[in-house]
Design a protein around this motif. Structure first.
Motif, mmCIF file in Angstrom:
data_model
loop_
_atom_site.group_PDB
_atom_site.id
_atom_site.type_symbol
_atom_site.label_atom_id
_atom_site.label_comp_id
_atom_site.label_asym_id
_atom_site.label_seq_id
_atom_site.Cartn_x
_atom_site.Cartn_y
_atom_site.Cartn_z
ATOM 1 N N MET A 447 0.812 -1.221 0.000
ATOM 2 C CA MET A 447 0.000 0.000 0.000
ATOM 3 C C MET A 447 0.845 1.270 0.000
ATOM 4 O O MET A 447 0.349 2.359 0.274
ATOM 5 N N SER A 448 2.132 1.146 -0.315
ATOM 6 C CA SER A 448 2.970 2.331 -0.434
ATOM 7 C C SER A 448 2.565 3.141 -1.661
ATOM 8 O O SER A 448 2.043 2.600 -2.646
ATOM 9 N N GLY A 449 2.829 4.437 -1.619
ATOM 10 C CA GLY A 449 2.517 5.321 -2.729
ATOM 11 C C GLY A 449 3.762 5.717 -3.495
ATOM 12 O O GLY A 449 4.817 5.977 -2.900
ATOM 13 N N PHE A 450 3.656 5.745 -4.826
ATOM 14 C CA PHE A 450 4.755 6.141 -5.698
ATOM 15 C C PHE A 450 4.301 7.295 -6.589
ATOM 16 O O PHE A 450 3.147 7.360 -6.990
ATOM 17 N N ARG A 451 5.237 8.180 -6.895
ATOM 18 C CA ARG A 451 4.995 9.246 -7.865
ATOM 19 C C ARG A 451 5.532 8.824 -9.236
ATOM 20 O O ARG A 451 6.329 7.898 -9.345
ATOM 21 N N TYR A 452 5.087 9.535 -10.253
ATOM 22 C CA TYR A 452 5.565 9.254 -11.603
ATOM 23 C C TYR A 452 7.025 9.679 -11.774
ATOM 24 O O TYR A 452 7.486 10.656 -11.177
ATOM 25 N N LYS A 453 7.735 8.911 -12.590
ATOM 26 C CA LYS A 453 9.099 9.223 -13.024
ATOM 27 C C LYS A 453 10.049 9.421 -11.842
ATOM 28 O O LYS A 453 10.900 10.305 -11.835
ATOM 29 N N LYS A 454 9.893 8.576 -10.818
ATOM 30 C CA LYS A 454 10.746 8.647 -9.635
ATOM 31 C C LYS A 454 11.555 7.353 -9.501
ATOM 32 O O LYS A 454 11.074 6.268 -9.798
ATOM 33 N N ARG A 455 12.774 7.512 -9.025
ATOM 34 C CA ARG A 455 13.625 6.355 -8.760
ATOM 35 C C ARG A 455 13.261 5.794 -7.394
ATOM 36 O O ARG A 455 13.227 6.532 -6.408
ATOM 37 N N ILE A 456 12.970 4.510 -7.337
ATOM 38 C CA ILE A 456 12.585 3.862 -6.080
ATOM 39 C C ILE A 456 13.500 2.671 -5.842
ATOM 40 O O ILE A 456 14.110 2.131 -6.771
ATOM 41 N N THR A 457 13.613 2.289 -4.591
ATOM 42 C CA THR A 457 14.429 1.137 -4.220
ATOM 43 C C THR A 457 13.549 0.068 -3.600
ATOM 44 O O THR A 457 12.746 0.353 -2.712
ATOM 45 N N ILE A 458 13.720 -1.133 -4.086
ATOM 46 C CA ILE A 458 12.987 -2.288 -3.560
ATOM 47 C C ILE A 458 14.005 -3.243 -2.948
ATOM 48 O O ILE A 458 15.051 -3.508 -3.557
ATOM 49 N N GLN A 459 13.706 -3.731 -1.755
ATOM 50 C CA GLN A 459 14.593 -4.694 -1.108
ATOM 51 C C GLN A 459 13.936 -6.062 -1.086
ATOM 52 O O GLN A 459 12.742 -6.186 -0.761
ATOM 53 N N VAL A 460 14.725 -7.076 -1.446
ATOM 54 C CA VAL A 460 14.200 -8.433 -1.523
ATOM 55 C C VAL A 460 15.184 -9.409 -0.883
ATOM 56 O O VAL A 460 16.369 -9.111 -0.722
ATOM 57 N N ILE A 461 14.652 -10.575 -0.549
ATOM 58 C CA ILE A 461 15.475 -11.717 -0.134
ATOM 59 C C ILE A 461 15.432 -12.742 -1.261
ATOM 60 O O ILE A 461 14.358 -13.156 -1.704
ATOM 61 N N ILE A 462 16.607 -13.121 -1.756
ATOM 62 C CA ILE A 462 16.724 -14.199 -2.749
ATOM 63 C C ILE A 462 17.814 -15.135 -2.246
ATOM 64 O O ILE A 462 18.974 -14.737 -2.128
ATOM 65 N N THR A 463 17.460 -16.361 -1.944
ATOM 66 C CA THR A 463 18.411 -17.294 -1.307
ATOM 67 C C THR A 463 19.333 -17.975 -2.303
ATOM 68 O O THR A 463 20.266 -18.675 -1.911
ATOM 69 N N ASP A 464 19.088 -17.790 -3.589
ATOM 70 C CA ASP A 464 19.970 -18.365 -4.592
ATOM 71 C C ASP A 464 21.343 -17.672 -4.547
ATOM 72 O O ASP A 464 21.451 -16.507 -4.155
ATOM 73 N N GLU A 465 22.373 -18.374 -4.958
ATOM 74 C CA GLU A 465 23.707 -17.791 -4.983
ATOM 75 C C GLU A 465 23.964 -17.081 -6.309
ATOM 76 O O GLU A 465 23.387 -17.432 -7.337
ATOM 77 N N ASP A 466 24.822 -16.072 -6.266
ATOM 78 C CA ASP A 466 25.264 -15.377 -7.479
ATOM 79 C C ASP A 466 24.090 -14.856 -8.308
ATOM 80 O O ASP A 466 23.856 -15.264 -9.450
ATOM 81 N N VAL A 467 23.338 -13.954 -7.708
ATOM 82 C CA VAL A 467 22.197 -13.356 -8.397
ATOM 83 C C VAL A 467 22.700 -12.360 -9.431
ATOM 84 O O VAL A 467 23.326 -11.351 -9.098
ATOM 85 N N ALA A 468 22.455 -12.657 -10.686
ATOM 86 C CA ALA A 468 22.905 -11.791 -11.779
ATOM 87 C C ALA A 468 21.883 -10.690 -12.023
ATOM 88 O O ALA A 468 20.665 -10.917 -11.961
ATOM 89 N N GLU A 469 22.386 -9.493 -12.319
ATOM 90 C CA GLU A 469 21.510 -8.339 -12.505
ATOM 91 C C GLU A 469 20.526 -8.550 -13.639
ATOM 92 O O GLU A 469 19.356 -8.155 -13.549
ATOM 93 N N ASN A 470 20.969 -9.190 -14.719
ATOM 94 C CA ASN A 470 20.084 -9.364 -15.871
ATOM 95 C C ASN A 470 19.051 -10.469 -15.678
ATOM 96 O O ASN A 470 18.253 -10.740 -16.574
ATOM 97 N N SER A 471 19.079 -11.122 -14.522
ATOM 98 C CA SER A 471 18.085 -12.167 -14.244
ATOM 99 C C SER A 471 16.972 -11.661 -13.337
ATOM 100 O O SER A 471 16.094 -12.426 -12.947
ATOM 101 N N VAL A 472 17.007 -10.363 -12.990
ATOM 102 C CA VAL A 472 16.026 -9.776 -12.087
ATOM 103 C C VAL A 472 15.238 -8.693 -12.829
ATOM 104 O O VAL A 472 15.811 -7.899 -13.579
ATOM 105 N N SER A 473 13.945 -8.674 -12.634
ATOM 106 C CA SER A 473 13.103 -7.614 -13.186
ATOM 107 C C SER A 473 12.015 -7.256 -12.189
ATOM 108 O O SER A 473 11.725 -8.018 -11.256
ATOM 109 N N VAL A 474 11.428 -6.086 -12.386
ATOM 110 C CA VAL A 474 10.334 -5.612 -11.532
ATOM 111 C C VAL A 474 9.154 -5.282 -12.437
ATOM 112 O O VAL A 474 9.300 -4.531 -13.416
ATOM 113 N N THR A 475 8.010 -5.848 -12.131
ATOM 114 C CA THR A 475 6.818 -5.627 -12.954
ATOM 115 C C THR A 475 5.695 -5.029 -12.128
ATOM 116 O O THR A 475 5.590 -5.254 -10.924
#
Length: 545
Positions: A447-475
């Motif tokens: 229920m967080s609010g976001f504005r248009y055209k703003k840089r936001i940071t999302i924090q996640v837990i991923i237990t896999d090793e060696d998480v590659a940047e190109n294997s992550v996306s946000v939809t």
């Protein structure tokens, strides 16, 4: 129908189930409710994880009573003038419970969309409901119910389509006998604007242009598909700015020759020329509606047509599905794939007008090379024919309900009895073997609010090793209003950036940029997912404003 014909149809359905089961690949089904008392003709997921469901008030008495001795009195009703049964429910997803809601007028074959504040605005229906606007405000208690606005519409809207506009208004397009559109709230007293395209696409006696497929293009104009072709409408200037070619073959793909349509995921949102593609699958060959009325159920279309609607010289690219399908639904999944679900393989939409249920969903991977995009999934055991529905849930499952190809509730001596159940389809990404890859969002809070055209940071837990940047996306996925094989306002955006930083202890931060304009994503509530190696997290609700 004779008894031998009835028995043959039942045997054929069982054989079809067996053949589809043998070709099954992935996905799991779970029955959630054997009966919610009504048939789920229309569905909308709201930002409190509850789904508003309704059918119609002139089906006769439902299997769910209204609370507190409430009754609906309608002297114009032929079947039931005093009806103390419910025709709408609120289904609570986390608890798997439901409660009765009360609609005062007929909501049959209506449309809907949510407001920027998360309220459901439902438009039109039949008879006493044809010009009504109804509002459902999601609440945490169990007292909220439908509110109705008499004469909220300027014209009768039955089999029309609603779509959210960048300025927060809603546009209502078409409907039976209505070759025009209007706005909610009303802009002027008359409030109807001619759209000759709807008359041009109206097949005499069959129509084949009801529930037109409407999508907000990235330039702010509306892509409108009806029958077998489309236009781009500048609704501000009330003019058509582009006409798209007819789909090769010319067969109709709108109600009652019902196919399904979806706006494919919007990507590369920082580029100057953002590409938008529409996919339309299934439908029925020309004449199928008339043939079905004579008891001849023509095989449904087994093709999809895909077009880049932003291309200066657009053209349709044809693809072949593994299963022919009419009255199917197309649901955008959090990882950007499309699920084709529900429907039949012969006939048309309408009372008793289809046969041979398609029990197996099909997964469509839009980023794969052509001829390698479809994958048949495990079948259900419950036919979902005319008046079925499906919506994406926050946990990544797809909620499925409905099916009533009869003029009333009918549970006996018919091939496809009225279906009151709810079930969920879990795509393969929910399998336990992927738990180690599944991201868990720990920030921001839902229920967080976001504005248009703003840089936001999302924090996640991923237990896999060696998480590659190109294997992550946000939809971000807009919750849709689903009925009659079309999910109104369905939209998925892949956010730009994806700067991934390891924080230690399997924690990662992901920096992305929100959409730049309401033309890309109208203000309102969205489901936000983090996807890692095609495996999505559970979603959180975010409000874009």
């Amino acid at each position: 129908m004779s008894l031998p014909t009835f028995i043959f149809s039942i045997l054929l359905s069982h054989l079809l189930f067996a053949s589809q089961q043998s070709a099954a690949a992935a996905g799991r089904w779970k029955l959630l409710q054997t009966s919610i008392g009504i048939s789920a003709m229309h569905m909308q997921l709201l930002c409190n994880d509850r789904v508003v469901i309704f059918d119609r008030t002139d089906f006769g008495k439902s299997n769910l009573s209204l609370p507190n001795s409430k009754c609906r009195n309608d002297p114009t009703e032929v079947v039931l003038k005093l009806d103390c049964s419910a025709h709408s429910v609120e289904y609570d997803v986390p608890s798997n419970k439901f409660r009765a809601l009360m609609v005062q007028t007929d909501v049959w074959c209506s449309s809907g969309a949510t407001t920027p504040d998360g309220n459901l605005v439902q438009a039109g229906g039949f008879n006493d409901g044809e010009r009504r606007v109804r509002i459902f405000n999601p609440c945490s208690d169990r007292d909220c119910d439908w509110q109705e606005i008499p004469n909220g519409l300027a014209a009768r809207r039955w089999y029309a389509t609603s779509h959210i506009l960048p300025d927060g208004r809603q546009i209502i397009v078409g409907g039976r006998g209505q070759f025009n559109y209007e706005f909610i709230p009303k802009s002027i007293v008359a409030n109807t604007f001619n759209l000759p395209f709807l008359q041009e696409t109206n097949d005499v006696g069959a129509e084949n242009n009801l529930y037109p497929s409407v999508f907000l293009n990235v330039d702010g104009n509306l892509f409108i598909f009806a029958n077998n072709r489309a236009i781009l409408l500048d609704y501000v200037k009330y003019e058509v700015v582009k006409r798209y070619p007819t789909i090769p073959g010319g067969d109709p793909r709108s109600y009652p020759s019902t196919g399904s349509a979806v706006l494919l995921p919007l990507k590369d949102l920082k580029t100057e020329a953002i590409q938008a593609e529409v996919l339309i699958c299934g439908g029925a060959p020309k004449g199928s509606f008339f043939q079905a009325a004579r008891g001849n159920f023509v095989r449904a279309l087994n093709t999809c047509a895909r077009i880049t609607i932003t291309d200066p010289t657009p053209h349709w690219v044809m693809e072949t599905m593994p299963l022919a399908r009419v009255m199917g639904d197309m649901i955008l999944l959090p990882n950007g794939n499309v699920l084709l679900i529900n429907g039949a393989s012969s006939g048309s939409a309408g009372w008793e007008m289809a046969r041979n249920p398609v029990l197996s969903p099909v997964l469509y991977r839009p980023d794969n090379k052509i001829r390698s995009r479809f994958e048949t999934q495990n079948p259900t055991t419950i036919p979902r024919m005319y008046h079925s529905s499906a919506v994406l849930l926050r946990d990544g499952r797809v909620l499925v309900g409905g099916s009533n190809p009869h003029g009333f509730y009918n549970f006996t001596s018919v091939i496809f009895p009225t279906e009151l159940s709810l079930e969920a389809f879990s795509p393969a990404y929910l399998d336990a073997k992927f738990n180690g890859l599944r991201p868990k969002i720990v920030y921001p809070n839902s229920m967080s609010g976001f504005r248009y055209k703003k840089r936001i940071t999302i924090q996640v837990i991923i237990t896999d090793e060696d998480v590659a940047e190109n294997s992550v996306s946000v939809t971000m996925v807009a919750p849709a209003f689903n009925t009659h094989s079309f999910s109104m306002n369905q939209r998925l955006l892949v956010l730009c950036g994806h700067k991934v930083k390891a924080l230690g202890n399997s924690a990662y931060s992901i920096a992305v940029t929100t959409p730049s304009s309401p033309n890309l994503a109208p203000a309102g509530f969205y489901l936000l997912f983090v996807v890692y190696q095609d495996i999505p997290s559970q979603g959180i609700w975010v409000k874009l404003q």
